[in-house]
Design an enzyme around this catalytic site. Structure first.
Site, short mmCIF file in Angstrom:
data_model
loop_
_atom_site.label_atom_id
_atom_site.label_comp_id
_atom_site.label_asym_id
_atom_site.label_seq_id
_atom_site.Cartn_x
_atom_site.Cartn_y
_atom_site.Cartn_z
CG PHE A 67 56.65 0.04 50.46
CD1 PHE A 67 55.93 0.25 51.64
CD2 PHE A 67 55.96 -0.39 49.33
CE1 PHE A 67 54.57 0.06 51.69
CE2 PHE A 67 54.58 -0.59 49.38
CZ PHE A 67 53.88 -0.37 50.55
CG ASN B 283 51.07 0.05 69.16
OD1 ASN B 283 51.28 1.22 68.86
ND2 ASN B 283 50.81 -0.88 68.26
CD GLU C 286 54.23 1.82 65.70
OE1 GLU C 286 54.84 2.63 65.00
OE2 GLU C 286 53.14 2.07 66.24
CG HIS D 112 49.54 -4.47 61.05
ND1 HIS D 112 49.94 -3.16 61.19
CD2 HIS D 112 49.32 -4.91 62.31
CE1 HIS D 112 49.93 -2.84 62.47
NE2 HIS D 112 49.56 -3.88 63.17
CE LYS E 113 56.21 5.81 65.29
NZ LYS E 113 55.58 4.47 65.37
CE LYS F 53 46.59 -1.95 63.86
NZ LYS F 53 47.07 -2.01 65.24
N GLY G 119 50.25 6.50 62.65
CA GLY G 119 48.91 6.79 62.13
C GLY G 119 48.92 7.21 60.68
CE LYS H 274 57.07 2.73 58.30
NZ LYS H 274 57.30 1.58 59.19
NE ARG I 106 48.21 3.14 71.47
CZ ARG I 106 47.52 2.45 70.55
NH1 ARG I 106 46.53 1.68 70.93
NH2 ARG I 106 47.84 2.52 69.27
#
Lengths: 449, 139, 449, 139
Positions: free
Chosen positions: A202, A289, A287, A208, A116, A237, A164, A158, A291
């Protein structure tokens, strides 16, 4: 040419991939654990191989058994689905080394975006906004404190190695830091075998939003619009939609441009997503993903493109059959995830149906929900011309859904859909918790009345 | 009623003139039956056995199952004689077969002394996790 | 304003209308016969009223009980669905007379188009091609013979008063006429209490193509494209699709123009369909269906418009919210009707699902199929970008559908989809019978082998 | 019933003339059976009766059901006395009530002589097809 695919997954996503295989005339091979003997993906695939015991480590994370099964059943490729091995670069590499096609990005890309810190550095380097904070892992608690002073509280810690919600801590002021830093380090270490932490400013009231992309081996990168996934509980989610109700046209173009820029820069190949935080028309890279995502149907409905079929075509070294200009995004799509809140046997299942409704689900009457895997029972997806129509159709669909014998989150989902915030499109990632806390206090009031 | 044990149920049955009794509660289901001979103890059907790598049924041979997915070989190399033969006696630790996976030759060893009753998998064929490979008799 | 609707129907179409009501925030009242106590439409509606015994005449055709139930449950309108009372002008009139809104055309329009001779006369008068034949009912068998000589064999006899294949006879030559004329008269008399027959030139190798229309109270008439319904058995439709694979752009425009012309001429209000025979790029008016049709989802999927919602809006005196130019027809939609071939109890039902699939169905596990009503179990509808994709997705959906305990026509449907004729789009209304006769002769061959 | 234990159940059964007993409660289900006594007549539980406009159960009152959907009136007009009263005896053909439908006043007549036991529908309320209107006793 890919003529048969082993699907290294279970549940509704395994069905989703089997369906894409059928639609393309490709043979599908399912794998399953002892606990999944009665699962629909085992029945629906052309072949099925038992790969281990109920524990994920013994079966759906058992790369060796999965690759061996793919080789021995003469598959050309492995589709990892979502979760499990889907973002495991070593598994992707091992698949490639066995002479099989991994349906996903290069193992190098997975490894790169799995880091990350590196991902954020790349985004920043090409001019994509990122949240301010530490540029790399924090050396110690003192470093964390000085970064926090620099960016101002609240800050978020983080895990550098994973997502997750594991290893995440929100810190409101200086005095909370020592305890939270220790807790987050410990959690990160135990979940990812890597205690490194990052610190970021933050952004509390944010949304999101993520961009769905397709990239082929010939440098073509297109986007299929964005998805708003702000309705979450513990970073899981629950409701997703496309388009995002809070994104004006200008910001949308900037965001999709940024996502495409990142994919072009890293030479991404396959389907993938870039996740952003959206706050007051400003967005910040979170980030990539590397996939397929659970919520991909929302994009499929608005663009009419089968993302799983495209994944397979791309892995098969085909060029994307359409340009960005040929992609038309129509109407509004909404997805609700129906989760089991308790294990047990589904005594009676009557799915919802009718116009504008799509269901991706692996459950059936008398199917037992165990405790080994996630609790996703069904994804209800609706697609209509406008957001307010979609909400009404979704409510109708949820209301007619019958799942007896276990407790589900159906009523919680209906409550969220009924809030003024959701209806007007003005909400952030804390909506779900707000709704639940209101309900709790109401229940308490009733109890005292 | 939850605390009611089998003993009590049978006791009650024994002291009655009943010929049949069926009872179902949260934790179990029981059916008692008496034929014309009132001296017979009721038969309680054994519940499902847990599935293990070594399936055991009373007074019947053991089954040795495959612990992984791979290709099953009875011989160490194509020309060599097989590791085991039907009728032969095997000691703990003796190699039974090879299961090839990811180009690794995994030797499967016997976990107890036994006699090979039957070979259930085919030479050179794929075996799944949990697939029966050998029928053996413990010694 | 329509705030509550009584649905004078049962089965999947009743669910379809309840769903539209829910989506519009309208209260729904179901009616049911003694035989339908366990039906989903009874469970799903906001209220339900028992209106009679199992025989349709006692319940779903019992206009008095239905209208009384609508009045006493304070409904504003009645939706007649399809079949039963949906094309009964007396029922429409009685509904209007009771101060309720009939969701459909004026009772006069229903009566006018219910007279097939008059409908054909009107079409011809405004220049829409019709099949050649008798202009009105045949006086006697001799008149039939002279018309047949004039237009040439083969000819078809049709009941003047009704459809559904009742009273229809195809006559190949002069010698068959006496017997066929007598049989058709008798059948027409017993089904429609009207023995009058029409004679037309029979077009053997034709397709059944219909245009879906919407017309409001302000003279706006638009079409939602055409549907090909050529796959039929005994004049019962089995597979429908939109667009029609055999229609070139020029003929399509001529056909939709003709349909709109007819609707404008008769001042039609509501949703409706004009049916045509299509033969070698020439089309011939057949009839107007003054109601919703079973196959309407096929049009809904290609245009994205909810036809049932529009029916309700039109009945509520609202203007159509879009013009013809704003209607975009995208991709290709295909519907297969799954029928029960035997009564019985459905022991296990696992619906198909996933991308591009819509299901309209009222069945569930342990639901019993009686013998009082039609045998439609489910409509499987798929919508993709191209016809060949739709066929593949439909095959996937049919293959994964599980209905245990009764015999269905699923395998017959798969056989039709697999024929070269269907795949290439070159077929006519006799395709289904051809497929079944080939199968029969093959079975016979096997039996002798 | 929750406190009923197995012993009590069997005791009760023993002292009865039953040949079978099936019992279901919140916590368990039990079925008792006695063979060998051929002298006892088996008890057949009454199965579901077919639903008719006049539901009949042996030795129990008849039910007169509504033959149509409409509004139920016990009186010929708002001020008039009711057609029938509980306890009164009715002859075949006597009017029981009016069911209004489509502005028609449909008089419902008795199909057999009977005594009115109970009025089951409410004055001025909607009645469905098959809805019980009167409980009567045949004479």
């Amino acid at each position: 040419m890919i003529r048969s695919i082993l699907i290294a997954n279970r549940g509704e996503i395994a069905l989703r991939i089997i369906r894409a295989c059928r639609d393309l005339g490709i043979r599908s091979v399912a794998v399953y654990s002892n606990a999944d003997v009665d699962s629909l993906h085992v029945k629906m695939a052309d072949e099925a191989v038992c790969i281990g015991g109920p524990t994920p480590a013994d079966s759906y994370l058992n790369g060796s058994n999965i690759i061996t099964a793919a080789c021995l059943t003469r598959c050309d490729a492995i589709h990892p689905g979502v979760g499990f091995l889907s973002e495991n670069s070593r598994f992707a590499k091992a698949t490639e080394n066995s002479g099989l096609i991994f349906i996903g990005p290069d193992s190098e890309t997975i490894a790169l975006m799995g880091d990350k810190i590196e991902a954020k550095r790349i985004a920043k380097a090409i001019g994509v906004p990122t949240t301010i904070g530490s540029e790399g892992p924090l050396a110690d608690m003192q470093t964390a404190l000085s970064y926090a002073e620099a960016v101002g509280y609240p800050v978020i810690l983080k895990a550098a190695a994973g997502g997750g919600g594991r290893g995440m801590r929100i810190i409101e002021n200086r005095s909370q830091m020592p305890e939270m830093f220790a807790a987050a380090t410990k959690e990160a270490l135990s979940y990812f075998a890597d205690g490194n932490l990052l610190l970021e400013k933050f952004i509390g009231n944010a949304r999101h939003v993520e961009v769905q992309l397709l990239a082929d081996s010939f440098g073509n990168v297109i986007h299929l619009g964005e998805r708003d996934c702000s309705v979450q509980h513990h970073h899981q989610k629950l409701i997703e939609e496309s388009p995002c109700a809070a994104l004006d046209e200008k910001t949308k173009v900037r965001m999709t441009d940024a996502a495409i820029e990142i994919f072009k820069h890293i030479g991404y190949r396959g389907a993938g997503t870039v996740e952003f935080l959206l706050y007051n028309d400003e967005f910040y890279f979170m980030e990539v993903n590397t996939r397929l995502q659970v919520e991909h149907p929302v994009s499929e409905m608005v663009c009419g493109i089968d993302i799983v079929q495209q994944q397979i075509h791309i892995a098969d070294k085909e060029a994307l059959p359409f340009s960005q200009e040929e992609v038309t995004l129509t109407g509004h799509a909404l997805e609700c995830r129906i989760n089991a809140l308790s294990p047990g046997k589904i005594e009676n299942y009557i799915p919802c149906g009718g116009p504008w409704v799509r269901i991706d689900s692996h459950i059936y009457s008398h199917y037992s929900i165990g405790c080994h895997y996630d609790h996703l029972l069904a994804k209800i997806i609706v697609h209509t011309s406008h957001r307010n129509h979609s909400i009404r159709v979704m409510k109708r669909a949820l209301q007619e859904l019958v799942i007896e014998g276990i407790v589900t989150n159906r009523d919680q989902q209906l409550q969220v859909l009924d809030t003024m915030q959701f209806k007007t499109g003005q909400f952030s990632t804390n909506l779900f918790d707000q709704v639940m806390s209101v309900q709790k206090s109401q229940t308490r009031k009733k109890a005292y009345a | 009623m939850d605390s009611l044990d089998l003993h009590t149920i049978i006791e009650e049955f024994e002291h009655s003139t009943l010929s049949e009794l069926e009872l179902q509660c949260a934790s179990y289901t029981v059916k008692l039956k008496r034929a014309n001979e009132p001296n017979l103890p009721p038969v309680v059907p054994p519940s499902q056995q847990p599935v293990a790598n070594h399936r055991v049924t009373e007074n019947s041979p053991d089954i040795i199952e495959s612990p992984l997915v791979g290709t099953f070989y009875l011989t160490p190399s194509p020309d060599a004689p097989p590791f085991i033969e039907v009728g032969r006696t095997i000691a703990t630790g003796d190699v039974l077969c090879i299961i090839e996976a990811m180009k690794m030759m995994n030797q499967l060893q016997a976990e107890f002394p036994c006699e090979i009753v039957k070979v259930l998998a085919k030479q050179g064929a794929m075996v799944e996790f949990g697939q029966p490979l050998f029928e053996v008799r413990r010694i």
